[in-house]
Motif scaffolding. Structure first.
Motif, PDB file in Angstrom:
ATOM      1  N   ALA A 149       0.846  -1.188   0.000  1.00 35.57           N
ATOM      2  CA  ALA A 149       0.000   0.000   0.000  1.00 35.57           C
ATOM      3  C   ALA A 149       0.884   1.241   0.000  1.00 35.57           C
ATOM      4  CB  ALA A 149      -0.906  -0.009   1.224  1.00 35.57           C
ATOM      5  N   SER A 150       0.395   2.297  -0.626  1.00 30.44           N
ATOM      6  CA  SER A 150       1.177   3.530  -0.719  1.00 30.44           C
ATOM      7  C   SER A 150       0.304   4.749  -0.453  1.00 30.44           C
ATOM      8  CB  SER A 150       1.817   3.659  -2.106  1.00 30.44           C
ATOM      9  OG  SER A 150       2.470   4.905  -2.236  1.00 30.44           O
ATOM     10  N   ARG A 151       0.806   5.635   0.415  1.00 27.85           N
ATOM     11  CA  ARG A 151       0.117   6.885   0.716  1.00 27.85           C
ATOM     12  C   ARG A 151       0.567   8.015  -0.206  1.00 27.85           C
ATOM     13  NH1 ARG A 151       2.401   6.506   6.699  1.00 27.85           N
ATOM     14  NH2 ARG A 151       4.168   6.030   5.326  1.00 27.85           N
ATOM     15  N   HIS A 152       1.579   7.736  -1.048  1.00 29.62           N
ATOM     16  CA  HIS A 152       2.168   8.804  -1.855  1.00 29.62           C
ATOM     17  C   HIS A 152       2.245   8.474  -3.349  1.00 29.62           C
ATOM     18  CE1 HIS A 152       3.215  10.949   1.804  1.00 29.62           C
ATOM     19  NE2 HIS A 152       3.649   9.809   2.293  1.00 29.62           N
ATOM     20  N   ALA A 153       1.794   7.306  -3.756  1.00 30.06           N
ATOM     21  CA  ALA A 153       1.732   6.975  -5.177  1.00 30.06           C
ATOM     22  C   ALA A 153       0.612   7.794  -5.824  1.00 30.06           C
ATOM     23  CB  ALA A 153       1.478   5.482  -5.370  1.00 30.06           C
ATOM     24  N   PRO A 154       0.690   8.035  -7.115  1.00 25.42           N
ATOM     25  CA  PRO A 154      -0.372   8.780  -7.800  1.00 25.42           C
ATOM     26  C   PRO A 154      -1.739   8.175  -7.520  1.00 25.42           C
ATOM     27  CG  PRO A 154       1.497   8.480  -9.263  1.00 25.42           C
ATOM     28  CD  PRO A 154       1.793   7.653  -8.040  1.00 25.42           C
ATOM     29  N   GLY A 155      -2.683   9.013  -7.105  1.00 27.20           N
ATOM     30  CA  GLY A 155      -4.028   8.547  -6.793  1.00 27.20           C
ATOM     31  C   GLY A 155      -4.286   8.323  -5.322  1.00 27.20           C
ATOM     32  N   THR A 187       7.824   3.678   1.255  1.00 25.10           N
ATOM     33  CA  THR A 187       8.349   2.425   1.821  1.00 25.10           C
ATOM     34  C   THR A 187       7.755   2.131   3.183  1.00 25.10           C
ATOM     35  OG1 THR A 187      10.216   3.575   2.872  1.00 25.10           O
ATOM     36  CG2 THR A 187      10.561   2.711   0.638  1.00 25.10           C
ATOM     37  N   GLN A 188       7.118   3.101   3.835  1.00 24.96           N
ATOM     38  CA  GLN A 188       6.789   2.969   5.251  1.00 24.96           C
ATOM     39  C   GLN A 188       5.336   2.666   5.567  1.00 24.96           C
ATOM     40  OE1 GLN A 188      10.194   2.796   5.419  1.00 24.96           O
ATOM     41  NE2 GLN A 188       9.572   3.043   7.549  1.00 24.96           N
ATOM     42  N   CYS A 189       4.466   2.614   4.589  1.00 31.69           N
ATOM     43  CA  CYS A 189       3.071   2.283   4.878  1.00 31.69           C
ATOM     44  C   CYS A 189       3.000   0.859   5.432  1.00 31.69           C
ATOM     45  CB  CYS A 189       2.221   2.394   3.614  1.00 31.69           C
ATOM     46  SG  CYS A 189       0.447   2.239   3.923  1.00 31.69           S
ATOM     47  N   GLY A 190       2.322   0.705   6.565  1.00 32.77           N
ATOM     48  CA  GLY A 190       2.310  -0.591   7.242  1.00 32.77           C
ATOM     49  C   GLY A 190       1.298  -1.564   6.694  1.00 32.77           C
ATOM     50  N   ILE A 231       0.324   0.134  -4.533  1.00 37.76           N
ATOM     51  CA  ILE A 231      -1.114   0.352  -4.673  1.00 37.76           C
ATOM     52  C   ILE A 231      -1.518   1.605  -3.900  1.00 37.76           C
ATOM     53  CG2 ILE A 231      -3.389  -0.610  -4.172  1.00 37.76           C
ATOM     54  CD1 ILE A 231      -1.980  -3.417  -4.371  1.00 37.76           C
ATOM     55  N   ALA A 232      -2.004   2.607  -4.612  1.00 36.04           N
ATOM     56  CA  ALA A 232      -2.430   3.848  -3.975  1.00 36.04           C
ATOM     57  C   ALA A 232      -3.661   3.609  -3.109  1.00 36.04           C
ATOM     58  CB  ALA A 232      -2.744   4.899  -5.051  1.00 36.04           C
ATOM     59  N   VAL A 233      -3.653   4.180  -1.901  1.00 35.80           N
ATOM     60  CA  VAL A 233      -4.751   3.945  -0.965  1.00 35.80           C
ATOM     61  C   VAL A 233      -5.237   5.257  -0.359  1.00 35.80           C
ATOM     62  CG1 VAL A 233      -3.969   1.623  -0.380  1.00 35.80           C
ATOM     63  CG2 VAL A 233      -3.174   3.577   0.983  1.00 35.80           C
ATOM     64  N   ALA A 234      -6.428   5.202   0.226  1.00 35.76           N
ATOM     65  CA  ALA A 234      -6.963   6.299   1.038  1.00 35.76           C
ATOM     66  C   ALA A 234      -6.612   5.974   2.482  1.00 35.76           C
ATOM     67  CB  ALA A 234      -8.471   6.417   0.855  1.00 35.76           C
ATOM     68  N   TRP A 235      -5.691   6.709   3.043  1.00 36.71           N
ATOM     69  CA  TRP A 235      -5.081   6.370   4.337  1.00 36.71           C
ATOM     70  C   TRP A 235      -5.559   7.315   5.433  1.00 36.71           C
ATOM     71  CZ3 TRP A 235      -1.536   8.374   7.923  1.00 36.71           C
ATOM     72  CH2 TRP A 235      -0.870   7.426   8.717  1.00 36.71           C
ATOM     73  N   THR A 236      -5.813   6.759   6.620  1.00 41.46           N
ATOM     74  CA  THR A 236      -6.298   7.545   7.752  1.00 41.46           C
ATOM     75  C   THR A 236      -5.298   7.481   8.893  1.00 41.46           C
ATOM     76  OG1 THR A 236      -8.592   7.046   7.158  1.00 41.46           O
ATOM     77  CG2 THR A 236      -8.191   7.880   9.383  1.00 41.46           C
ATOM     78  N   ASP A 237      -4.788   8.623   9.316  1.00 40.23           N
ATOM     79  CA  ASP A 237      -3.850   8.656  10.436  1.00 40.23           C
ATOM     80  C   ASP A 237      -4.583   8.316  11.733  1.00 40.23           C
ATOM     81  OD1 ASP A 237      -1.296   9.263  11.739  1.00 40.23           O
ATOM     82  OD2 ASP A 237      -2.358  10.993  12.573  1.00 40.23           O
ATOM     83  N   ASP A 238      -3.938   7.503  12.568  1.00 40.41           N
ATOM     84  CA  ASP A 238      -4.478   7.157  13.884  1.00 40.41           C
ATOM     85  C   ASP A 238      -3.716   7.957  14.933  1.00 40.41           C
ATOM     86  OD1 ASP A 238      -5.241   6.010  16.317  1.00 40.41           O
ATOM     87  OD2 ASP A 238      -5.443   4.012  15.446  1.00 40.41           O
ATOM     88  N   GLU A 239      -4.402   8.820  15.647  1.00 40.52           N
ATOM     89  CA  GLU A 239      -3.750   9.668  16.639  1.00 40.52           C
ATOM     90  C   GLU A 239      -3.137   8.869  17.782  1.00 40.52           C
ATOM     91  OE1 GLU A 239      -6.753  12.380  17.847  1.00 40.52           O
ATOM     92  OE2 GLU A 239      -6.648  13.577  15.998  1.00 40.52           O
ATOM     93  N   ARG A 240      -3.536   7.591  17.904  1.00 39.18           N
ATOM     94  CA  ARG A 240      -2.985   6.751  18.976  1.00 39.18           C
ATOM     95  C   ARG A 240      -1.690   6.059  18.550  1.00 39.18           C
ATOM     96  NH1 ARG A 240      -8.052   2.983  19.624  1.00 39.18           N
ATOM     97  NH2 ARG A 240      -7.817   3.158  17.364  1.00 39.18           N
ATOM     98  N   SER A 241      -1.116   6.446  17.437  1.00 34.43           N
ATOM     99  CA  SER A 241       0.115   5.827  16.961  1.00 34.43           C
ATOM    100  C   SER A 241       1.182   5.808  18.052  1.00 34.43           C
ATOM    101  CB  SER A 241       0.649   6.596  15.744  1.00 34.43           C
ATOM    102  OG  SER A 241       1.942   6.132  15.386  1.00 34.43           O
TER     103      SER A 241
END
Length: 265
Positions: A149-155, A187-190, A231-241
């Protein structure tokens, strides 16, 4: 009470709903399935119930056979008990232990012990939609060695963005990581899944276990010609990280420098 055997393996009994996990002594290989998903966990009793519920609900409706492997990375809360109590919906869910600290060590433990065709890992916060697995499996079956998964790929887009400090640190990290893994935007999307033989061969050559673990793993796969599908994704940050920007960020950049030094003749 949770007990650990010499190889740090903790197994829950399929169908068990409550109580502590059952511990089997001695190494015990897991029966192969189509897909194994590793969830690295350190004190994740708060987030795991929703995560396991979402994972099992999705996986139960798929045509492939799946297993969830929670790697308890030295938790002091009820992380493993949560796994034992999970509603499996027919999906195999187990917990194993990892004595070495660090997400990279936990992921390595889960992936290296897999016997399944495809093996990957997802973060306990499920910031990446679990439905991404549909495209991931299609890429792997089409011959990719890794589908990530990618937060920065096109789309790609951020549904809930990260704080400014983390965004700035992430941008600097990506800039430094890109020469090590060309053409990979993130590289860092979990959320990463691999063809098992490819990832286990790569793991044998990896030396980093911190937050730059993903960079080295992808680099090793790319060095032997493995195709990485992003793969471009719609990613949601979790404040509890649990990521600590200063402490963990410094360690991540130090690991990157180690990777650069390893490339020097």
């Amino acid at each position: 009470m949770k007990r650990e055997n010499p190889d740090n393996t903790i197994h829950t009994v399929p169908g068990q709903r409550t109580g502590s996990p059952v511990v089997h002594h001695g190494a015990r290989a897991r029966v192969p399935v189509d897909l194994e998903l590793v969830v690295p966990a350190f004190n994740e009793a708060g987030r795991l119930p929703d995560t396991l519920r979402a994972l099992t609900a999705f996986l139960a409706d798929q045509s492939w056979r799946s297993r969830i492997v929670v790697v308890d990375n030295g938790s002091t809360d009820e992380t493993t008990a949560v796994v034992a109590a999970a509603d499996r919906r027919g999906v195999d869910v187990v917990a194993i232990g990892c004595a070495r600290p660090g997400k990279g060590a936990a992921v390595r433990r889960g992936l290296s012990s897999s016997t399944s065709r495809f093996a990957g890992f997802v973060d306990a916060d499920l910031s990446t939609p679990i439905s991404t697995l549909t495209r991931v499996m299609a890429e792997l079956r089409a011959g990719a060695a890794a589908a990530i998964a990618s937060r920065h790929a096109p789309g790609a887009r951020f549904v809930h963005p990260q704080p400014v400090g983390r965004r700035m640190g992430g941008a600097a990290f990506r800039m430094l990581a890109r020469p090590l893994v060309p053409e990979v935007h993130d590289t860092q999307c979990g959320f990463k899944v691999f063809e098992r033989e490819a990832v286990q061969s790569a793991l044998a050559r990896c030396r980093v276990s911190g937050f730059a673990f993903d960079v080295e793993l992808l680099r090793q796969i790319r060095l032997v010609g493995g195709r990485i599908a992003e793969i471009a994704v719609a990613w949601t940050d979790d404040e509890r990280s649990t990521f600590r920007p200063v402490h963990d960020g410094r360690a991540a950049f130090a690991d990157l420098l180690r990777l650069y030094r390893a490339d020097l003749p």
